[in-house]
Motif scaffolding. Structure first.
Motif, PDB file in Angstrom:
ATOM      1  N   MET A 191       7.784   3.900 -12.597  1.00  0.00           N
ATOM      2  CA  MET A 191       7.303   3.724 -11.221  1.00  0.00           C
ATOM      3  C   MET A 191       7.502   2.277 -10.767  1.00  0.00           C
ATOM      4  SD  MET A 191       3.627   4.856  -9.847  1.00  0.00           S
ATOM      5  CE  MET A 191       3.403   5.876 -11.292  1.00  0.00           C
ATOM      6  N   MET A 192       7.875   2.117  -9.515  1.00  0.00           N
ATOM      7  CA  MET A 192       8.154   0.760  -9.004  1.00  0.00           C
ATOM      8  C   MET A 192       6.861  -0.021  -8.768  1.00  0.00           C
ATOM      9  SD  MET A 192      10.994   1.543  -6.165  1.00  0.00           S
ATOM     10  CE  MET A 192      11.975   0.089  -5.935  1.00  0.00           C
ATOM     11  N   HIS A 239       4.605  -2.987  -6.718  1.00  0.00           N
ATOM     12  CA  HIS A 239       4.371  -3.247  -5.295  1.00  0.00           C
ATOM     13  C   HIS A 239       5.485  -4.113  -4.691  1.00  0.00           C
ATOM     14  CE1 HIS A 239       2.166  -3.934  -1.631  1.00  0.00           C
ATOM     15  NE2 HIS A 239       2.216  -5.243  -1.809  1.00  0.00           N
ATOM     16  N   LYS A 293       8.782  -2.369  -4.282  1.00  0.00           N
ATOM     17  CA  LYS A 293       8.802  -1.425  -3.159  1.00  0.00           C
ATOM     18  C   LYS A 293       9.032  -2.165  -1.849  1.00  0.00           C
ATOM     19  CE  LYS A 293       6.136   2.358  -5.010  1.00  0.00           C
ATOM     20  NZ  LYS A 293       4.953   3.174  -4.979  1.00  0.00           N
ATOM     21  N   ILE A 294       8.349  -3.285  -1.682  1.00  0.00           N
ATOM     22  CA  ILE A 294       8.529  -4.079  -0.459  1.00  0.00           C
ATOM     23  C   ILE A 294       9.996  -4.516  -0.362  1.00  0.00           C
ATOM     24  CG2 ILE A 294       7.876  -6.212   0.731  1.00  0.00           C
ATOM     25  CD1 ILE A 294       5.458  -4.596   0.714  1.00  0.00           C
ATOM     26  N   ASP A 295      10.553  -4.951  -1.512  1.00  0.00           N
ATOM     27  CA  ASP A 295      11.964  -5.367  -1.520  1.00  0.00           C
ATOM     28  C   ASP A 295      12.874  -4.207  -1.137  1.00  0.00           C
ATOM     29  OD1 ASP A 295      11.783  -7.998  -2.003  1.00  0.00           O
ATOM     30  OD2 ASP A 295      11.966  -7.860  -4.186  1.00  0.00           O
ATOM     31  N   ALA A 296      12.547  -3.018  -1.671  1.00  0.00           N
ATOM     32  CA  ALA A 296      13.368  -1.839  -1.368  1.00  0.00           C
ATOM     33  C   ALA A 296      13.361  -1.573   0.143  1.00  0.00           C
ATOM     34  CB  ALA A 296      12.826  -0.627  -2.117  1.00  0.00           C
ATOM     35  N   ILE A 297      12.203  -1.772   0.775  1.00  0.00           N
ATOM     36  CA  ILE A 297      12.128  -1.556   2.228  1.00  0.00           C
ATOM     37  C   ILE A 297      12.921  -2.642   2.956  1.00  0.00           C
ATOM     38  CG2 ILE A 297      10.584  -1.466   4.231  1.00  0.00           C
ATOM     39  CD1 ILE A 297       8.419  -0.413   2.283  1.00  0.00           C
ATOM     40  N   LYS A 298      12.759  -3.881   2.488  1.00  0.00           N
ATOM     41  CA  LYS A 298      13.429  -4.995   3.174  1.00  0.00           C
ATOM     42  C   LYS A 298      14.954  -4.862   3.105  1.00  0.00           C
ATOM     43  CE  LYS A 298       9.946  -8.643   3.125  1.00  0.00           C
ATOM     44  NZ  LYS A 298       9.808  -8.735   4.585  1.00  0.00           N
TER      45      LYS A 298
END
Lengths: 177, 141
Positions: free
Chosen positions: B1-2, B4, B7-12
């Motif tokens: 599991m990623m 926090h 995940k933010i990086d993945a969105i960015k």
């Protein structure tokens, strides 16, 4: 060391307050827009955009589930007072917690296989299902005949909110996290 | 599991939509289309015996009105006026304030007009053999 802990607490309280304020402003904006939405034929059942959920979903993604619960609880309580209808709590509290429970689980376990937009959409659908279930219990009649029209409206709102949160997170300065 | 931050990086770095999203949207659109069709166009014709029934707080009121006899009826001591006109029922002069119920027109069995503030539900029933609560419509029973 102790000073640092205090600093972190102060930062957290500040950002929770900011998010709650954002949610409440969005509640007011939504209330102003509600009569406009009701002009669209067929949107009979007090369809709302759910704009305040923007702040709650942003809280989940940016700061985690505990902050999300705090913003959600504040949004439900103060939002009902601002809108002047405490009975709305009966609908908004269960719907809000179920909806964000699902969104949290999706965000924790399924993301990034699905995007924030789908997560928001799923949350909007669950919100409607729970709200209709509560309304059906209150009235003592099955109101799911209203479901399709509410579902279409909530899909549009869910897509919009997901997209806004996506761009909010994308351009959110990292040093503020 | 990623984590926090990941995940933010993945969105960015990522795009707003992924393949799974498009699949989800298509499935949802089909489900809404099929569901709406069956709810709005139920596979039952409106029988000649159809009546308009009124429920207050979930309890059925005594009076029923034939769907094929035109008229205006005062419901629940003036809470609203039920109008029946050429096989359709609608509401006017509701005392609830927001008057959202004024927008709905019903013509088929099991369709409803709902006035949440006054806890009133107006529903078309089949008449002699009515769609009662025993027909398994109530999901929460």
């Amino acid at each position: 060391m102790r000073k640092e802990t205090k600093n972190i607490a102060a930062r957290r309280i500040t950002r929770l307050a900011l998010l709650t304020a954002a949610a409440l402003i969005l509640t007011l904006v939504e209330n102003m827009l509600a009569p406009l939405l009701n002009l669209i034929p067929g949107f009979a059942f007090g369809v709302r955009m759910g704009l305040p959920n923007l702040a709650v979903l942003a809280a989940l993604v940016l700061f985690g589930p505990i902050d999300m619960i705090a913003v959600l609880a504040a949004k439900c309580l103060l939002g009902a007072l601002f809108a002047g209808s405490p009975t709305a709590l009966m609908y908004s509290v269960p719907a809000g917690f179920f909806s964000f429970g699902i969104q949290y689980l999706l965000y924790k376990f399924v993301f990034p296989k699905i995007s924030l937009i789908s997560i928001s959409l799923a949350g909007a659908i669950v919100h409607n299902v729970v709200q209709l279930a509560v309304a059906s219990l209150v009235v003592g009649q099955d109101l799911f005949v209203l479901f399709p029209i509410m579902l279409i409206a909530s899909c549009i709102a869910g897509l919009f909110i997901g997209l806004v949160v996506f761009f909010t997170v994308k351009y959110f300065p990292k040093k503020l996290l | 599991m990623m984590k926090h931050a990941e995940k933010i990086d993945a969105i960015k770095k990522g795009r707003p939509l992924r393949v799974a999203d498009y699949i989800f949207f298509v499935v949802l659109a089909v489900a809404i289309a099929v569901g709406s069709y069956f709810i709005y166009f139920p596979p039952v014709a409106t029988p000649d015996t159809a009546v308009v029934a009124v429920y207050k707080d979930g309890e059925k009121l005594d009076d029923e009105y034939s769907l094929f006899t035109n008229g205006e009826f005062t419901i629940d001591n003036g809470a609203l006026t039920l109008v029946i006109e050429n096989g359709a029922a609608f509401v006017k002069n509701s005392q609830c304030g927001d008057r959202r119920c004024h927008r709905t027109r019903i013509t088929r069995p099991n369709q409803k007009i709902v006035c949440l503030p006054q806890s009133l539900v107006i529903r078309i029933e089949r008449g002699e053999k009515k769609l009662s609560d025993d027909d398994g419509i109530h999901f929460y029973a």
